[in-house]
Write an enzyme that holds these catalytic residues in place. Structure first.
Site, PDB file in Angstrom:
ATOM      1  N   ASN A  69      27.525  58.298  17.300  1.00  0.00           N
ATOM      2  CA  ASN A  69      28.486  59.158  17.030  1.00  0.00           C
ATOM      3  C   ASN A  69      28.499  59.351  15.216  1.00  0.00           C
ATOM      4  O   ASN A  69      27.616  59.053  14.662  1.00  0.00           O
ATOM      5  CB  ASN A  69      29.973  58.799  17.260  1.00  0.00           C
ATOM      6  N   LYS A  79       9.654  53.587  26.743  1.00  0.00           N
ATOM      7  CA  LYS A  79      10.073  54.929  26.105  1.00  0.00           C
ATOM      8  C   LYS A  79      10.017  55.830  27.434  1.00  0.00           C
ATOM      9  O   LYS A  79       9.225  55.841  28.227  1.00  0.00           O
ATOM     10  CB  LYS A  79       9.431  55.520  25.127  1.00  0.00           C
ATOM     11  N   PRO A 107      33.392  46.952  26.344  1.00  0.00           N
ATOM     12  CA  PRO A 107      34.754  46.214  26.074  1.00  0.00           C
ATOM     13  C   PRO A 107      35.498  46.823  24.898  1.00  0.00           C
ATOM     14  O   PRO A 107      35.015  47.493  23.948  1.00  0.00           O
ATOM     15  CB  PRO A 107      33.894  44.878  25.595  1.00  0.00           C
ATOM     16  N   ASP A 108      36.708  46.709  25.256  1.00  0.00           N
ATOM     17  CA  ASP A 108      37.719  47.209  24.159  1.00  0.00           C
ATOM     18  C   ASP A 108      37.758  45.773  22.919  1.00  0.00           C
ATOM     19  O   ASP A 108      38.559  44.933  23.329  1.00  0.00           O
ATOM     20  CB  ASP A 108      39.029  47.301  24.804  1.00  0.00           C
ATOM     21  N   ILE A 109      37.345  45.999  21.823  1.00  0.00           N
ATOM     22  CA  ILE A 109      37.341  44.786  20.929  1.00  0.00           C
ATOM     23  C   ILE A 109      38.687  44.659  20.450  1.00  0.00           C
ATOM     24  O   ILE A 109      39.091  43.510  20.413  1.00  0.00           O
ATOM     25  CB  ILE A 109      36.477  45.124  19.815  1.00  0.00           C
ATOM     26  N   PHE A 122      42.398  52.295  14.192  1.00  0.00           N
ATOM     27  CA  PHE A 122      42.604  53.335  13.588  1.00  0.00           C
ATOM     28  C   PHE A 122      42.525  54.333  14.708  1.00  0.00           C
ATOM     29  O   PHE A 122      41.914  53.949  15.943  1.00  0.00           O
ATOM     30  CB  PHE A 122      41.013  53.426  12.998  1.00  0.00           C
ATOM     31  N   LYS A 180      49.010  55.096  20.951  1.00  0.00           N
ATOM     32  CA  LYS A 180      48.091  54.299  20.852  1.00  0.00           C
ATOM     33  C   LYS A 180      48.625  52.906  20.344  1.00  0.00           C
ATOM     34  O   LYS A 180      48.295  51.676  20.536  1.00  0.00           O
ATOM     35  CB  LYS A 180      47.063  54.846  19.745  1.00  0.00           C
ATOM     36  N   LYS A 233      48.072  49.720  22.348  1.00  0.00           N
ATOM     37  CA  LYS A 233      47.007  48.860  22.094  1.00  0.00           C
ATOM     38  C   LYS A 233      47.891  47.486  21.473  1.00  0.00           C
ATOM     39  O   LYS A 233      47.232  46.426  21.285  1.00  0.00           O
ATOM     40  CB  LYS A 233      46.450  49.133  20.639  1.00  0.00           C
TER      41      LYS A 233
END
Ligand code: CTP
Length: 396
Positions: A205, A284, A301-303, A319, A333, A337
């Site tokens: 990203n 490749k 995984p959600d760290i 964040f 959130k 979280k």
């Protein structure tokens, strides 16, 4: 960010003072300049005034100058007093406590830490008188930066060059920073992750890591021990920061969890890929092999989630990069979280957010209705405000 009083004395290196003012202002500091009359033979008062955005001060007994802000107010205003360049004569005056002009009077009156960047001819620098003066200043707590060695304006070669301006800015920032994060261990994640598709291609990203690196730099400057887990980014490692480079979300998870126990504050600015390719190929992928290609993605995984499960007293900050309903999404959130603070920014705007030098954020938490707005400014300044808020929350 500090209020920096920059003293300029009369040597040829004074011509570099304009650039120094510019660098300090760009780094977010407020700068006022006091120049000796001799310094103004080498550098334009108008340029210094324009760059600092404040009237230039030079004379002690000027009715108009003293009227606006007195020399004592100037001395009290300063959080850091830096003299660059400092000539041999000025060092002698400072070492002996003489106060026969505005600069040296302010130097005696201020309680701000003193940073001195000497610049002179090599023989003047090597002279026992100058060396003794420098030693006396250092013993009193002055921070000496430089001089550099090389070709001098006078034609000689040796020690006496004004040291690199970046080094002076660094010394000023260290002198001006409070040590309010000393004793804390800050664990940070920053940048994007890159999830392999095959040996040469990745899913990633637009995160540049700048916000996370600015946080790491500011935390280290404020005395914290910093562990920075960084995805693939082209950012230099800030001074005093322990950096762990990772590529994928899984690697980031391992590195974060590996350092969690010793952390007291954990801040997750990384833009972690939500998915990775289920089976990256070992060789490749070839263009000819098929007309279309389907990649099967699996959830990463959600760290942050794992950190929340394992935390023992750490203050945890997430964040939220959002493109709409910034505050509503940030509040949701925060609750979902279970972290102490959420730093929300609007990544749909091109002037802030991903891969630009400025940011504008809302810091939400610990209760969802508590919001600290940080208007658009450099990521360095935003980093300072985030850390201010983290400390407020941490220390009740
Ligand atoms: N985060 C994380 N691990 C992940 C995904 C996100 O630690 N696998 C962290 C980010 O570093 C950030 C916070 O969680 O601090 C929120 O990230 P974001 O991508 O906005 O959250 P998501 O839960 O993925 O929410 P969304 O539904 O908006 O994608």
């Amino acid at each position: 960010m500090s209020r920096v009083l920059l003293g300029i004395s009369g040597g040829i290196a004074a011509y570099k003072a304009c650039e120094l003012v510019r660098l300090l202002v760009r780094a977010g500091h407020e700068v006022r300049v006091v120049a000796t009359p001799h310094a103004l033979e080498f550098v334009s008062p108008l340029a210094l005034q324009a760059l600092s955005g404040h009237p230039l001060r030079s004379e002690l007994f000027s009715l108009s100058e003293e009227d606006r802000i007195s020399h004592i107010e100037l001395a009290d205003w300063a959080e850091v007093f830096a003299v660059a360049p400092a000539t041999a004569n000025l060092l002698a005056k400072l070492a002996n406590g003489l106060a026969d002009d505005l600069l040296t009077t302010v130097a005696l009156a201020t309680q701000a830490p003193l940073v001195v960047a000497p610049a002179m001819n090599v023989n003047m620098f090597d002279h026992p008188a100058t060396q003794e003066n420098l030693e006396r200043l250092a013993k009193r707590g002055a921070r000496l930066v430089g001089p550099g060695t090389g070709e001098l304006a006078c034609g000689w070669t040796g020690a006496g060059r004004l040291v690199d301006l970046e080094a002076i800015v660094g010394a000023i920032e260290r002198a001006g920073s409070s040590d309010d994060l000393r004793g804390e261990v800050v664990l940070l994640s920053a940048g994007p992750t890159a999830e392999p598709i095959d040996p040469v291609r990745v899913l990633t990203n637009r995160s540049s890591g700048r916000m996370g690196f600015a946080l790491a730099e500011a935390a280290a400057r404020r005395g914290a021990e910093v562990v920075l887990v960084a995805g693939p980014v082209a950012q230099p490692t800030p001074a005093g920061v322990e950096r762990v480079d990772v590529e994928t979300a899984r690697e980031m998870q391992d590195a974060v969890l590996g350092s969690l126990e010793r952390a007291t504050i954990a801040i997750f600015s990384a833009a972690v890929a939500d998915y990775s390719v289920e089976r990256p190929t070992a060789s490749k992928l070839k263009r000819e092999s098929s007309e279309s290609l389907t990649l099967r993605l699996v959830r990463n995984p959600d760290i942050l989630g794992q950190v929340i499960e394992r935390r023992r007293g750490q203050t945890v900050v997430g964040f939220a990069a959002e493109t709409e309903d910034l505050l509503a999404n940030a509040r949701a959130k925060l609750e979902r979280k279970g972290c102490d603070l959420i730093v929300a920014n609007d990544v749909s705007r091109s002037d802030i957010g991903f891969d630009v030098s400025e940011n504008e954020v809302a810091i939400v938490g610990p209760a969802p209705e508590q919001v600290v707005e940080v208007p658009r400014r450099s990521k360095r300044e935003v980093a300072e405000r985030i850390l201010d808020r983290v400390l407020e929350v941490r220390r009740g």
